[in-house]
Motif scaffolding. Structure first.
Motif, PDB file in Angstrom:
ATOM      1  N   LYS A  13     -99.528  59.264  51.194  1.00 24.10           N
ATOM      2  CA  LYS A  13     -98.458  60.018  50.533  1.00 24.10           C
ATOM      3  C   LYS A  13     -99.060  61.317  50.008  1.00 24.10           C
ATOM      4  O   LYS A  13    -100.255  61.400  49.700  1.00 24.10           O
ATOM      5  CB  LYS A  13     -97.819  59.212  49.407  1.00 24.10           C
ATOM      6  CG  LYS A  13     -98.751  58.812  48.300  1.00 24.10           C
ATOM      7  CD  LYS A  13     -98.051  57.925  47.291  1.00 24.10           C
ATOM      8  CE  LYS A  13     -99.050  57.424  46.257  1.00 24.10           C
ATOM      9  NZ  LYS A  13     -98.444  56.525  45.287  1.00 24.10           N
ATOM     10  N   LEU A  14     -98.227  62.340  49.909  1.00 23.13           N
ATOM     11  CA  LEU A  14     -98.631  63.647  49.409  1.00 23.13           C
ATOM     12  C   LEU A  14     -97.964  63.860  48.055  1.00 23.13           C
ATOM     13  O   LEU A  14     -96.745  63.754  47.941  1.00 23.13           O
ATOM     14  CB  LEU A  14     -98.210  64.743  50.392  1.00 23.13           C
ATOM     15  CG  LEU A  14     -98.565  66.174  50.020  1.00 23.13           C
ATOM     16  CD1 LEU A  14    -100.084  66.351  49.964  1.00 23.13           C
ATOM     17  CD2 LEU A  14     -97.959  67.149  51.014  1.00 23.13           C
ATOM     18  N   VAL A  15     -98.797  64.111  47.039  1.00 23.82           N
ATOM     19  CA  VAL A  15     -98.282  64.289  45.681  1.00 23.82           C
ATOM     20  C   VAL A  15     -98.935  65.494  45.022  1.00 23.82           C
ATOM     21  O   VAL A  15    -100.002  65.945  45.444  1.00 23.82           O
ATOM     22  CB  VAL A  15     -98.535  63.037  44.803  1.00 23.82           C
ATOM     23  CG1 VAL A  15     -97.795  61.834  45.329  1.00 23.82           C
ATOM     24  CG2 VAL A  15    -100.014  62.743  44.683  1.00 23.82           C
ATOM     25  N   VAL A  16     -98.272  66.020  43.998  1.00 23.00           N
ATOM     26  CA  VAL A  16     -98.874  67.042  43.141  1.00 23.00           C
ATOM     27  C   VAL A  16     -99.359  66.303  41.906  1.00 23.00           C
ATOM     28  O   VAL A  16     -98.591  65.557  41.282  1.00 23.00           O
ATOM     29  CB  VAL A  16     -97.848  68.115  42.737  1.00 23.00           C
ATOM     30  CG1 VAL A  16     -98.466  69.084  41.746  1.00 23.00           C
ATOM     31  CG2 VAL A  16     -97.334  68.844  43.955  1.00 23.00           C
ATOM     32  N   GLN A  17    -100.623  66.502  41.572  1.00 24.04           N
ATOM     33  CA  GLN A  17    -101.172  65.826  40.401  1.00 24.04           C
ATOM     34  C   GLN A  17    -102.400  66.569  39.903  1.00 24.04           C
ATOM     35  O   GLN A  17    -102.934  67.423  40.601  1.00 24.04           O
ATOM     36  CB  GLN A  17    -101.535  64.383  40.736  1.00 24.04           C
ATOM     37  CG  GLN A  17    -102.705  64.234  41.699  1.00 24.04           C
ATOM     38  CD  GLN A  17    -103.025  62.779  41.971  1.00 24.04           C
ATOM     39  OE1 GLN A  17    -102.129  61.948  42.017  1.00 24.04           O
ATOM     40  NE2 GLN A  17    -104.293  62.483  42.146  1.00 24.04           N
ATOM     41  N   PRO A  18    -102.860  66.250  38.704  1.00 25.28           N
ATOM     42  CA  PRO A  18    -104.094  66.863  38.213  1.00 25.28           C
ATOM     43  C   PRO A  18    -105.266  66.482  39.116  1.00 25.28           C
ATOM     44  O   PRO A  18    -105.331  65.375  39.643  1.00 25.28           O
ATOM     45  CB  PRO A  18    -104.263  66.250  36.823  1.00 25.28           C
ATOM     46  CG  PRO A  18    -102.905  65.794  36.428  1.00 25.28           C
ATOM     47  CD  PRO A  18    -102.229  65.395  37.712  1.00 25.28           C
ATOM     48  N   LEU A  27    -103.872  71.626  38.785  1.00 20.83           N
ATOM     49  CA  LEU A  27    -103.003  70.853  39.673  1.00 20.83           C
ATOM     50  C   LEU A  27    -103.362  71.102  41.131  1.00 20.83           C
ATOM     51  O   LEU A  27    -103.692  72.220  41.512  1.00 20.83           O
ATOM     52  CB  LEU A  27    -101.535  71.216  39.444  1.00 20.83           C
ATOM     53  CG  LEU A  27    -100.951  70.811  38.102  1.00 20.83           C
ATOM     54  CD1 LEU A  27     -99.498  71.268  37.997  1.00 20.83           C
ATOM     55  CD2 LEU A  27    -101.048  69.320  37.882  1.00 20.83           C
ATOM     56  N   VAL A  28    -103.277  70.053  41.936  1.00 22.69           N
ATOM     57  CA  VAL A  28    -103.589  70.135  43.372  1.00 22.69           C
ATOM     58  C   VAL A  28    -102.564  69.318  44.152  1.00 22.69           C
ATOM     59  O   VAL A  28    -101.822  68.519  43.594  1.00 22.69           O
ATOM     60  CB  VAL A  28    -105.000  69.588  43.679  1.00 22.69           C
ATOM     61  CG1 VAL A  28    -106.078  70.437  43.064  1.00 22.69           C
ATOM     62  CG2 VAL A  28    -105.137  68.139  43.251  1.00 22.69           C
ATOM     63  N   TYR A  29    -102.553  69.532  45.460  1.00 28.11           N
ATOM     64  CA  TYR A  29    -101.800  68.677  46.375  1.00 28.11           C
ATOM     65  C   TYR A  29    -102.777  67.608  46.836  1.00 28.11           C
ATOM     66  O   TYR A  29    -103.810  67.916  47.429  1.00 28.11           O
ATOM     67  CB  TYR A  29    -101.255  69.481  47.557  1.00 28.11           C
ATOM     68  CG  TYR A  29    -100.290  70.554  47.112  1.00 28.11           C
ATOM     69  CD1 TYR A  29     -98.977  70.233  46.807  1.00 28.11           C
ATOM     70  CD2 TYR A  29    -100.705  71.869  46.957  1.00 28.11           C
ATOM     71  CE1 TYR A  29     -98.085  71.212  46.375  1.00 28.11           C
ATOM     72  CE2 TYR A  29     -99.823  72.849  46.524  1.00 28.11           C
ATOM     73  CZ  TYR A  29     -98.517  72.504  46.235  1.00 28.11           C
ATOM     74  OH  TYR A  29     -97.644  73.470  45.798  1.00 28.11           O
ATOM     75  N   ALA A  30    -102.488  66.366  46.509  1.00 24.02           N
ATOM     76  CA  ALA A  30    -103.410  65.269  46.802  1.00 24.02           C
ATOM     77  C   ALA A  30    -102.826  64.363  47.881  1.00 24.02           C
ATOM     78  O   ALA A  30    -101.643  64.026  47.853  1.00 24.02           O
ATOM     79  CB  ALA A  30    -103.677  64.460  45.547  1.00 24.02           C
ATOM     80  N   ILE A  31    -103.687  63.981  48.828  1.00 22.18           N
ATOM     81  CA  ILE A  31    -103.312  63.008  49.849  1.00 22.18           C
ATOM     82  C   ILE A  31    -103.880  61.676  49.388  1.00 22.18           C
ATOM     83  O   ILE A  31    -105.085  61.517  49.229  1.00 22.18           O
ATOM     84  CB  ILE A  31    -103.863  63.406  51.228  1.00 22.18           C
ATOM     85  CG1 ILE A  31    -103.281  64.765  51.630  1.00 22.18           C
ATOM     86  CG2 ILE A  31    -103.526  62.328  52.260  1.00 22.18           C
ATOM     87  CD1 ILE A  31    -103.908  65.374  52.858  1.00 22.18           C
ATOM     88  N   VAL A  32    -102.980  60.732  49.135  1.00 19.73           N
ATOM     89  CA  VAL A  32    -103.341  59.460  48.516  1.00 19.73           C
ATOM     90  C   VAL A  32    -103.097  58.321  49.492  1.00 19.73           C
ATOM     91  O   VAL A  32    -102.035  58.243  50.122  1.00 19.73           O
ATOM     92  CB  VAL A  32    -102.508  59.235  47.230  1.00 19.73           C
ATOM     93  CG1 VAL A  32    -102.881  57.931  46.563  1.00 19.73           C
ATOM     94  CG2 VAL A  32    -102.663  60.411  46.277  1.00 19.73           C
ATOM     95  N   THR A  36    -104.531  51.648  48.793  1.00 20.90           N
ATOM     96  CA  THR A  36    -105.569  51.567  47.767  1.00 20.90           C
ATOM     97  C   THR A  36    -105.296  52.457  46.562  1.00 20.90           C
ATOM     98  O   THR A  36    -105.972  52.342  45.552  1.00 20.90           O
ATOM     99  CB  THR A  36    -106.934  51.971  48.354  1.00 20.90           C
ATOM    100  OG1 THR A  36    -106.869  53.329  48.804  1.00 20.90           O
ATOM    101  CG2 THR A  36    -107.324  51.059  49.500  1.00 20.90           C
ATOM    102  N   ASP A  37    -104.343  53.381  46.674  1.00 23.62           N
ATOM    103  CA  ASP A  37    -104.010  54.354  45.639  1.00 23.62           C
ATOM    104  C   ASP A  37    -105.207  55.250  45.299  1.00 23.62           C
ATOM    105  O   ASP A  37    -105.378  55.672  44.165  1.00 23.62           O
ATOM    106  CB  ASP A  37    -103.471  53.659  44.385  1.00 23.62           C
ATOM    107  CG  ASP A  37    -102.593  54.580  43.562  1.00 23.62           C
ATOM    108  OD1 ASP A  37    -101.892  55.418  44.162  1.00 23.62           O
ATOM    109  OD2 ASP A  37    -102.618  54.476  42.323  1.00 23.62           O
ATOM    110  N   VAL A  38    -106.034  55.527  46.307  1.00 26.38           N
ATOM    111  CA  VAL A  38    -107.200  56.392  46.153  1.00 26.38           C
ATOM    112  C   VAL A  38    -106.880  57.770  46.718  1.00 26.38           C
ATOM    113  O   VAL A  38    -106.319  57.884  47.809  1.00 26.38           O
ATOM    114  CB  VAL A  38    -108.424  55.796  46.889  1.00 26.38           C
ATOM    115  CG1 VAL A  38    -109.582  56.772  46.932  1.00 26.38           C
ATOM    116  CG2 VAL A  38    -108.844  54.490  46.253  1.00 26.38           C
ATOM    117  N   VAL A  39    -107.247  58.821  45.970  1.00 25.90           N
ATOM    118  CA  VAL A  39    -107.082  60.185  46.450  1.00 25.90           C
ATOM    119  C   VAL A  39    -108.146  60.430  47.515  1.00 25.90           C
ATOM    120  O   VAL A  39    -109.333  60.375  47.229  1.00 25.90           O
ATOM    121  CB  VAL A  39    -107.228  61.207  45.302  1.00 25.90           C
ATOM    122  CG1 VAL A  39    -107.191  62.624  45.849  1.00 25.90           C
ATOM    123  CG2 VAL A  39    -106.140  60.998  44.272  1.00 25.90           C
TER     124      VAL A  39
END
Length: 81
Positions: A13-18, A27-32, A36-39
């Motif tokens: 999933k692609l999210v915006v998060q610290p 803030l960055v665009y993170a691929i999680v 496992t919920d790991v960035v």
């Protein structure tokens, strides 16, 4: 942690998060990884996030296909020199 969902594939999933790598106020665009919920990747631009999301899913799918189609070679107890 507040995050904003932007897109997803089967496994990511692609999210915006610290950022987990920089100052938490960045803030960055993170691929999680959804399981496992790991960035697994952080990128500064949305376009890179969408491209990375698809590329990572494609690589994982390729790996799964290779493992699925892997044929075990027969082994022999006889040593040939």
């Amino acid at each position: 942690m507040n995050s904003r969902f932007l897109g997803e594939t089967l496994d990511y999933k692609l999210v915006v998060q610290p950022s987990v790598n920089k100052d938490a106020s960045h803030l960055v665009y993170a691929i999680v990884n959804k399981q496992t919920d790991v960035v697994e990747a952080e990128v500064p631009f949305l376009v890179q996030g969408y491209e990375g999301l698809e590329e990572m899913q494609d690589m994982l799918d390729e790996h799964r296909d290779k493992e699925k189609n892997k044929v075990e070679e027969p082994t022999s107890d006889i040593l040939i020199n």
